[in-house]
Design an enzyme around this catalytic site. Structure first.
Site, PDB file in Angstrom:
ATOM      1  CG  ASN A  51      41.632  -6.611  22.465  1.00 19.73           C
ATOM      2  OD1 ASN A  51      42.511  -6.715  23.154  1.00 19.73           O
ATOM      3  ND2 ASN A  51      41.413  -5.691  21.465  1.00 19.73           N
ATOM      4  CG  ASP A  81      41.937  -4.282  13.414  1.00 17.11           C
ATOM      5  OD1 ASP A  81      42.233  -4.577  12.166  1.00 17.11           O
ATOM      6  OD2 ASP A  81      40.730  -4.405  13.828  1.00 17.11           O
ATOM      7  N   GLY A 125      40.542  -2.172  10.354  1.00 21.10           N
ATOM      8  CA  GLY A 125      40.793  -1.325  11.387  1.00 21.10           C
ATOM      9  C   GLY A 125      39.291  -0.810  12.017  1.00 21.10           C
ATOM     10  CD  GLU A 180      37.320  -3.153   9.302  1.00 19.52           C
ATOM     11  OE1 GLU A 180      36.252  -3.572   8.885  1.00 19.52           O
ATOM     12  OE2 GLU A 180      37.932  -4.032   9.895  1.00 19.52           O
TER      13      GLU A 180
END
Length: 308
Positions: A51, A81, A125, A180
Site C-alpha cells: 500500500n 500481508d 499481519g 501480530e
C-alpha cells in the site's frame, strides 16, 4: 547513479530470498525522485511494493504530470500481508504461508510432546490476518486463530481461555496462532502502543509476549512453547507458484508501460489479470471478512467459536 541490469547481473536471483533493489519504509522524497527521473530520461518507472509503495507510485505519477515529465508509472503489488485492496493475491504471499505453517507444525510437535503443552505462534499481519488464516488452514494443527479483523476476549464463559481449557482436557495440548495486529485493544495501556512508523502505520504492541504471559497466569501447570518466526517467513527463496506469478505480473507491467498506461497497477482480480488505477487500490487495506467464506471455513474446520 542508476545500476544497469543485464542478463548476467540478474542471473539466478529468482532462486534467492530478499531483494537486489533494496527496501525501505516510508520517507521517500517524491520531488527528488521525479527530478532524477527527468534528469536521467527515465520514461518507464516500475514501483514494487504494498500500500505504501503504490501510494508512492501514485504521488510520483501525479508530480510527473504536474511538471510535464513524460514517464509511465506502473505499480506491481508486493505485500506479505496480502492486504492490497481488490487484488486476490500478492506475489510472495504463498511463500510466506508455506514457511509460516512450518512454525505451526513445530508448535504442534512441541506442544504435544509436553504435559498440558500450549504452542503459541505469532505471525506477520498488521491489519490483515491472511497469513494466519491460510497457514492455519493449510497446517491443520491449530486449535484457535486470532486475527486483527475479529475482536476477542480472554476470560469469561465465551473467552479464549475457557475454550482452550476444554481443548486441553480433550487432547492434552493445544496450538494457538495469532497475527501480530490482533488484540491491540487489549494492550491499549502498553507503553509501546503509541505513535506511527515512517509509513504512517500504527506502532503495534507485542501481542505474542502479552498472550504468553496471560497464558502462564491462566494455566499454571501448562508448558507454554512460544514461537515467533518474524521475518523468516519473508526472507526465504520463493516457491515455484510465486516465481511464475511474479513473472506474469512483470510481463503485464511492461506491456502496460509500452501501451502508454500510467498510474496503474497490475494484479489478479477474481482470477483474471487486470490493470487497476492506483488511487482505487490505496483507499484502504484489504482485510479478512469475518462474515466471509474464508474465515468461517477455517472456524468450521477447527471448531473455533467466537471469543466475545
Amino acid at each position: 547513479k542508476p545500476t544497469v541490469l543485464t542478463k548476467r547481473s540478474v542471473d539466478g536471483i529468482q532462486l534467492q530470498g530478499g531483494t537486489i533493489l533494496g527496501t525501505s519504509r516510508g520517507g521517500a522524497n517524491i520531488k527528488e525522485i521525479v527530478k532524477r527521473v527527468d534528469m536521467w530520461g527515465v520514461d518507464m518507472l516500475f514501483v514494487v511494493g504494498g500500500n505504501g509503495g503504490n501510494a508512492g507510485a501514485n504521488a510520483i505519477q501525479q508530480m510527473c504530470e504536474e511538471n510535464d515529465v513524460l514517464c509511465n508509472v506502473i505499480g506491481v503489488p508486493k505485500s506479505i500481508d496480502n492486504d492490497i485492496l481488490l487484488i486476490d493475491k500478492c506475489f510472495g504471499f504463498d511463500t510466506a504461508v508455506e514457511e509460516a505453517q512450518r512454525a505451526l507444525l513445530a508448535a504442534k510437535v512441541e506442544a504435544s510432546s509436553a504435559r498440558r503443552g500450549i504452542g503459541l505462534v505469532k505471525l506477520m499481519g498488521r491489519q490483515s490476518g491472511f497469513i494466519a488464516v491460510q497457514a492455519s488452514m493449510a497446517s491443520g494443527v491449530v486449535d484457535a486463530v486470532l486475527i486483527p479483523e475479529v475482536n476477542f476476549q480472554l476470560k469469561g464463559d465465551k473467552g479464549l481461555f475457557k475454550y482452550l481449557q476444554g481443548v486441553l482436557e480433550a487432547k492434552g495440548h493445544c496450538v494457538v496462532c495469532v497475527a501480530e495486529g490482533a488484540g491491540q485493544d487489549l494492550l491499549e495501556n502498553d507503553s509501546l502502543h503509541n505513535g506511527t512508523d515512517a509509513s504512517g502505520n500504527p506502532i503495534l504492541a507485542d501481542i505474542g509476549t502479552f498472550l504468553k504471559k496471560q497464558l502462564k497466569g491462566a494455566f499454571k501447570e501448562a508448558d507454554i512453547k512460544y514461537i515467533d518466526p518474524s521475518y523468516i517467513i519473508r526472507s526465504i527463496p520463493t516457491t515455484s507458484n510465486d516465481r511464475i506469478y511474479c513473472k506474469i505480473l512483470a510481463h503485464n507491467a511492461v506491456h502496460a508501460a509500452f501501451a502508454g498506461y500510467t498510474g496503474i497497477t497490475v494484479g489478479l482480480v477474481n482470477t483474471h489479470y487486470v490493470y487497476l488505477p492506483i488511487p482505487v487500490i490505496i483507499q484502504s487495506a484489504r482485510r479478512v471478512d469475518p462474515r466471509g467464506k474464508m474465515w468461517n471455513r477455517l472456524r468450521a474446520s477447527i471448531g473455533q467459536p467466537n471469543f466475545y
